[in-house]
Scaffold this motif. Structure first.
Motif, PDB file in Angstrom:
ATOM      1  N   LEU A  12      44.331  52.936  62.515  1.00 34.34           N
ATOM      2  CA  LEU A  12      44.537  52.871  61.113  1.00 34.34           C
ATOM      3  C   LEU A  12      45.019  51.954  60.579  1.00 34.34           C
ATOM      4  O   LEU A  12      44.382  51.340  59.444  1.00 34.34           O
ATOM      5  CB  LEU A  12      45.258  54.323  60.582  1.00 34.34           C
ATOM      6  N   LYS A  13      45.931  51.177  61.408  1.00 36.44           N
ATOM      7  CA  LYS A  13      46.519  50.164  60.616  1.00 36.44           C
ATOM      8  C   LYS A  13      45.433  48.786  60.736  1.00 36.44           C
ATOM      9  O   LYS A  13      45.687  47.797  59.883  1.00 36.44           O
ATOM     10  CB  LYS A  13      47.737  49.622  61.133  1.00 36.44           C
ATOM     11  N   ALA A  46      42.226  49.379  60.602  1.00 34.58           N
ATOM     12  CA  ALA A  46      41.272  50.084  59.603  1.00 34.58           C
ATOM     13  C   ALA A  46      41.614  49.392  58.035  1.00 34.58           C
ATOM     14  O   ALA A  46      41.123  49.264  57.132  1.00 34.58           O
ATOM     15  CB  ALA A  46      41.101  51.209  59.583  1.00 34.58           C
ATOM     16  N   ALA A  47      43.090  49.547  57.973  1.00 36.72           N
ATOM     17  CA  ALA A  47      43.762  49.177  56.572  1.00 36.72           C
ATOM     18  C   ALA A  47      43.548  47.778  56.237  1.00 36.72           C
ATOM     19  O   ALA A  47      43.589  47.398  55.018  1.00 36.72           O
ATOM     20  CB  ALA A  47      45.174  49.681  56.618  1.00 36.72           C
ATOM     21  N   LYS A  48      43.001  46.893  57.254  1.00 40.39           N
ATOM     22  CA  LYS A  48      42.819  45.628  56.821  1.00 40.39           C
ATOM     23  C   LYS A  48      41.055  45.390  56.270  1.00 40.39           C
ATOM     24  O   LYS A  48      40.896  44.375  55.986  1.00 40.39           O
ATOM     25  CB  LYS A  48      42.822  44.712  58.121  1.00 40.39           C
ATOM     26  N   THR A  49      40.460  46.279  56.519  1.00 40.49           N
ATOM     27  CA  THR A  49      39.138  46.098  56.110  1.00 40.49           C
ATOM     28  C   THR A  49      39.092  46.285  54.526  1.00 40.49           C
ATOM     29  O   THR A  49      40.333  46.692  53.898  1.00 40.49           O
ATOM     30  CB  THR A  49      38.190  47.481  56.540  1.00 40.49           C
ATOM     31  N   GLU A  78      38.549  46.891  50.468  1.00 41.35           N
ATOM     32  CA  GLU A  78      38.522  48.005  49.684  1.00 41.35           C
ATOM     33  C   GLU A  78      37.166  47.933  48.856  1.00 41.35           C
ATOM     34  O   GLU A  78      36.663  47.060  48.500  1.00 41.35           O
ATOM     35  CB  GLU A  78      39.573  48.299  48.639  1.00 41.35           C
ATOM     36  N   PHE A 100      35.985  51.043  47.563  1.00 43.99           N
ATOM     37  CA  PHE A 100      36.064  52.049  46.265  1.00 43.99           C
ATOM     38  C   PHE A 100      37.374  51.998  46.062  1.00 43.99           C
ATOM     39  O   PHE A 100      38.402  52.355  46.634  1.00 43.99           O
ATOM     40  CB  PHE A 100      35.694  53.438  47.065  1.00 43.99           C
ATOM     41  N   ASN A 124      36.360  56.874  50.291  1.00 43.39           N
ATOM     42  CA  ASN A 124      37.120  55.506  50.729  1.00 43.39           C
ATOM     43  C   ASN A 124      36.846  55.045  52.153  1.00 43.39           C
ATOM     44  O   ASN A 124      36.531  53.888  52.386  1.00 43.39           O
ATOM     45  CB  ASN A 124      38.406  55.670  50.427  1.00 43.39           C
ATOM     46  N   LEU A 125      36.987  56.042  53.162  1.00 44.86           N
ATOM     47  CA  LEU A 125      36.777  55.577  54.610  1.00 44.86           C
ATOM     48  C   LEU A 125      35.637  55.351  54.867  1.00 44.86           C
ATOM     49  O   LEU A 125      35.382  54.372  55.774  1.00 44.86           O
ATOM     50  CB  LEU A 125      37.455  56.870  55.347  1.00 44.86           C
ATOM     51  N   ARG A 148      34.666  51.773  53.848  1.00 47.66           N
ATOM     52  CA  ARG A 148      35.373  51.082  54.971  1.00 47.66           C
ATOM     53  C   ARG A 148      34.745  50.464  55.738  1.00 47.66           C
ATOM     54  O   ARG A 148      35.067  49.592  56.977  1.00 47.66           O
ATOM     55  CB  ARG A 148      36.772  51.134  55.005  1.00 47.66           C
TER      56      ARG A 148
END
Ligand SMILES: Cc1ncc(C[n+]2csc(CCOP(=O)(O)OP(=O)(O)O)c2C)c(N)n1
Ligand code: SF4
Ligand code: SF4
Lengths: 94, 307, 393
Positions: B3-4, B6-9, B11, B13, B30-31, B34
């Motif tokens: 996930l961390k 994934a958080a770099k993809t 945004e 939405f 959102n997910l 991404r």
């Protein structure tokens, strides 16, 4: 960007919106009755709150969850606090 | 993907959409967005996600977005995708795009069913995402063919002689699998990595892909806003929402609860099932349990798992 | 170089579509349009066009996919008739409201029920308020010419509205006519490349189309649409002029046939205008000052121009090939009578609802309508304001 009160000659035709992602300028923080507070001390950086936030209000910078929550958009649903496995997020009355 | 990571993809939405507080269509969208690696054209059927994300003059979509009508999200995006193929073939454009159509269960299982079936059969290179909240929420919680049996909705109300919706839900995921499209998945957001992985597979699939994602509606389910994600886990643990994928005809289970829980745990947390706990309605819960067990065993069998 | 060919109306339109070479066609077969999309499918199969043909599962999806393709930034077409048009209804308004320059041949056929596959105008007339430009054609030549001009009209930056190219089911769609087809290069040059300003497949400038548009802006967007419909009038004339340079064929809002000195006149659309011309000729020979106004552009409605053309006529019969069930006459009648009221013309206007479900109308029958008009002038009395012509008691 289209402004309230613009006339028909001023705005793009057919209801087109030319500024993709401009909803960000629309603040939904005022919907909140409770506010999430994230405690960095307890946070294990699992990013679950980041993934589950319906309002994309948990921010992550370079892979690290920030305690700076986007209160302009957070609606105070409490999902982040409910899902945090170490109770690092607390919902407090506004 | 962790996930961390994934958080770099980026945004795709944004906040500022006007879904209700705690609406799980938010993280689902959102997910999934991404997980797309290309610029995208997103279509959405009339419904909560659409009305909340594109209220003039605002749009929460960073990609190009089109809403046409309620029943034609799949047909509309199939037209966009056809235009893309045509322009590419003629050398009029170069960029790669992803094509995504979103629809609620009403726009997917019911009124948009024909349009979806047609688009999938024709083999367009697109991903169709149904965010299934089990009723027509945008118009005030009317029943759909995805509404679970027993649920109290405004058109299948629990009354003195009828206890909510009388029919079992339609198993749309199986019907999509029967289209023999390359990728179909029924998933849940409480496993965000699995959700993103399925979405990524769907995007990478050449040809049509279909994702059916459970998306809590606290308003329609009469559940607490903070429980939206938790409830999707309860749905998986009680087996009312099995998670599985069908990749090139191969069925695979994506989640097996460590200990299968009774459906009561799912029903009890939602006001829409409250009337089922009244004296005299025990048989309905038993019936739902029986139906859920049968369905779960069927899924296990299809996925080659031991019962 | 243009060439003289013998084609049915459907084939002529399929040829126009081949020459226009749209990026996307999404269509569904329905009598009497079927031969058009079949012929076009063959062009696709033979690689004669660059078109992606989307074999949709319904007309609702045909129009929906065409909207998607047009919004994406491609030139997109479809074609339909009757029940197919009815099934598209919801999306017709979305296409025009979203300002997409889609061009669609409509092979006019009666709407069910009871089901009937033959010509009348109930399909297109029902869609007259959908925000589409509507062109009508007497024969295959005109339908072909209209289709090619429609691309330019719809895509013009002052217009950006979709256009229906109407032709009569069977009478025009299935009869073989001799007509002149332009050279492929000439059509290619005439229609040019489609260059939209804002479109979905533009990663550098993503946009949102079809938002929820509430009390604060919806009306402004409808106003823009109304203004564009008005502006379309000049564009239609300009493009007709350019087309004339290419073909020597002349087009305007309507054709005035022996109208200048006429005392009695008929207003008609599509193939019946041809029959009416024969009737006018016969009556002229008999010394009656008869004339015809054949509407080509029904939406936008050329109100002032029609009023001007009819202002000196003493009695006018409108031929409506659709019943609007208003109990106050057909749709064309309502429009014509209202423009004459505005100029306070001293003219009697009567309505003949005719030919529903494909019932034939003959030259002698139209002559009899002219006779009725003469009777009105003579007696100063209108016996029947609205006549269901040729229906059995
Ligand atoms: C043709 C048509 N029929 C009915 C409606 C009214 N309508 C709009 S959204 C909606 C329900 C949407 O339900 P669903 O697809 O489940 O999405 P949700 O709102 O639950 O997210 C209905 C009935 C419409 N817009 N168009
Ligand atoms: S309270 Fe809800 S909206 Fe606010 S940050 Fe937490 S999950 Fe997001
Ligand atoms: S009604 Fe339900 S589905 Fe609609 S926005 Fe609210 S929570 Fe989401």
């Amino acid at each position: 960007m289209v402004k309230p009160g613009d006339g028909y000659k001023d705005i793009p035709i057919g209801g087109l919106i030319l500024d993709a992602g401009n909803a960000k300028e629309y603040k939904t923080g005022g919907w909140r009755t409770k506010k999430p507070i994230l405690d960095k001390e307890k946070c294990i950086n699992c990013h679950l709150c980041w993934a589950f936030c319906p309002d994309i209000s948990i921010l992550s910078e370079d892979g690290v969850v920030s305690d700076q929550i986007d209160y302009d958009h957070c609606k105070g649903c409490g999902i982040c606090a409910n899902e945090c496995p170490v109770n690092a997020i607390e919902m407090v009355k506004e | 993907m962790k996930l961390k990571e994934a958080a770099k993809t980026s945004e795709r939405f944004t906040g500022g959409h006007r879904l209700c507080s705690g609406c799980v269509a938010g993280p689902v969208t959102n997910l999934i967005m991404r997980a797309s690696k290309n610029p995208a054209v997103v279509g959405a059927a009339t419904g909560c996600l659409e009305v909340s994300s594109s209220i003039y003059p605002y749009t929460a979509w960073k990609d190009s977005f089109i809403h046409n009508a309620f029943e034609n999200s799949a047909a509309t995006v199939s037209g966009v995708e056809a235009a893309y193929r045509s322009l590419k073939k003629q050398g009029k454009m170069e960029e790669d795009f992803d094509f995504i159509a979103f629809g609620g269960d009403g726009g997917t299982y019911d009124i948009g069913f024909q349009s979806l079936s047609g688009a999938m059969e024709r083999g367009h290179d697109m991903v169709y995402v149904c965010y299934d909240n089990g009723a027509y929420m945008n118009t005030g919680i009317q029943r759909s063919s995805a509404t679970p049996k027993g649920a109290n909705t405004t058109t299948s109300p629990a009354g003195k002689v009828i206890a909510g919706k009388q029919q079992y839900r339609k198993e749309l995921t199986d019907i999509m699998a029967a289209h023999n499209i390359p990728y179909v998945a029924q998933i849940s957001p409480f496993k965000p990595q699995e959700l993103m992985k399925a979405a990524q597979k769907a995007f990478e699939t050449k040809g049509p892909a279909f994702l059916n994602v459970l998306a809590t509606c606290p308003r329609g389910w009469r559940s607490r806003a903070e429980k939206g994600i938790e409830l999707t886990k309860v749905a998986a643990d009680t087996c009312v929402w099995p998670m599985f994928e069908i990749e090139n005809g191969e069925w695979k289970l994506l989640y097996k609860p460590r200990k299968k829980k009774p459906v009561e745990e799912w029903l009890r947390q939602q006001g829409r099932f409250k009337h089922l706990f009244k004296r005299g309605n025990e048989h309905i819960i038993e019936d739902i349990q029986e139906h859920t067990d049968k369905r779960w065993n069927y899924i296990l069998e299809r996925c080659g798992e031991r019962q | 170089m243009s060439s003289k060919v013998a084609l049915t109306g459907n084939e002529a339109l399929a040829q126009a579509m081949r020459q226009i070479n749209p990026d996307v066609v999404a269509a569904y077969p329905i009598t009497p349009q079927t031969a058009m999309v079949q012929t076009f499918s063959q062009f696709v199969a033979d690689g004669e066009v660059d078109t992606e043909y989307v074999t949709v599962e319904s007309e609702h999806s045909a129009m929906s996919a065409t909207v998607g393709a047009s919004a994406a930034g491609s030139r997109a077409m479809t074609a339909t008739a009757a029940n197919g048009l009815a099934l598209m209804w919801e999306i017709l308004y979305i296409a025009s409201g979203t300002r997409l320059p889609i061009v669609m041949p409509v092979v006019n056929r009666a709407l069910s029920g009871p089901i009937n596959i033959h010509c009348d105008h109930s399909d297109a007339m029902g869609a007259r308020d959908s925000g589409w430009i509507q062109l009508y054609a007497e024969n295959a030549q005109e339908a072909y010419d209209n289709a090619i001009q429609a691309i330019r009209i719809s895509e013009h930056k002052d217009v950006l509205l979709p256009t229906m190219v109407n032709l009569d089911g069977f009478i025009t769609s299935h009869a073989v006519e001799s007509l002149e087809i332009l050279a492929d290069e000439d059509v290619k040059e005439f229609v040019g490349e489609y260059q939209p300003e804002n479109y979905l497949l533009n990663a550098d400038n993503p946009i949102a189309i079809g938002p929820l548009d509430l009390q604060d802006f919806y009306f402004e967007h409808k106003m823009q649409q109304a203004v564009a419909m008005g502006d379309a009038k000049q564009v239609i004339l300009d493009i007709a002029k350019e087309y004339k340079e290419l073909t020597a064929r002349e087009y305007g809002f309507f054709e005035s046939y022996k109208l200048d000195d006429a005392e009695v006149a008929i207003v008609a659309l599509n193939s019946t205008a041809g029959t009416a011309k024969a009737a006018v000729n016969n009556l002229r020979e008999a010394g009656v000052k008869a004339g015809l106004l054949k509407i080509r552009v029904y939406r936008p409605f050329p109100a002032e121009e029609i009023a001007d053309a009819l202002k000196d006529i003493k009695a006018v019969a409108v031929l409506d090939r659709a019943e609007s069930f208003s109990t106050n006459g057909g749709p064309v009648f309502a429009d014509i009578r209202s423009v004459l009221y505005d100029i306070k013309a001293n003219v009697e206007v009567v309505d003949y609802i005719y030919g529903l479900g494909g019932r034939d109308i003959k030259v002698e029958e139209i002559e009899s309508i002219f006779n009725d008009l003469q009777e009105i002038i003579k007696t100063g009395q209108v016996e029947n304001r609205i006549t269901h012509f040729g229906v059995r008691q």
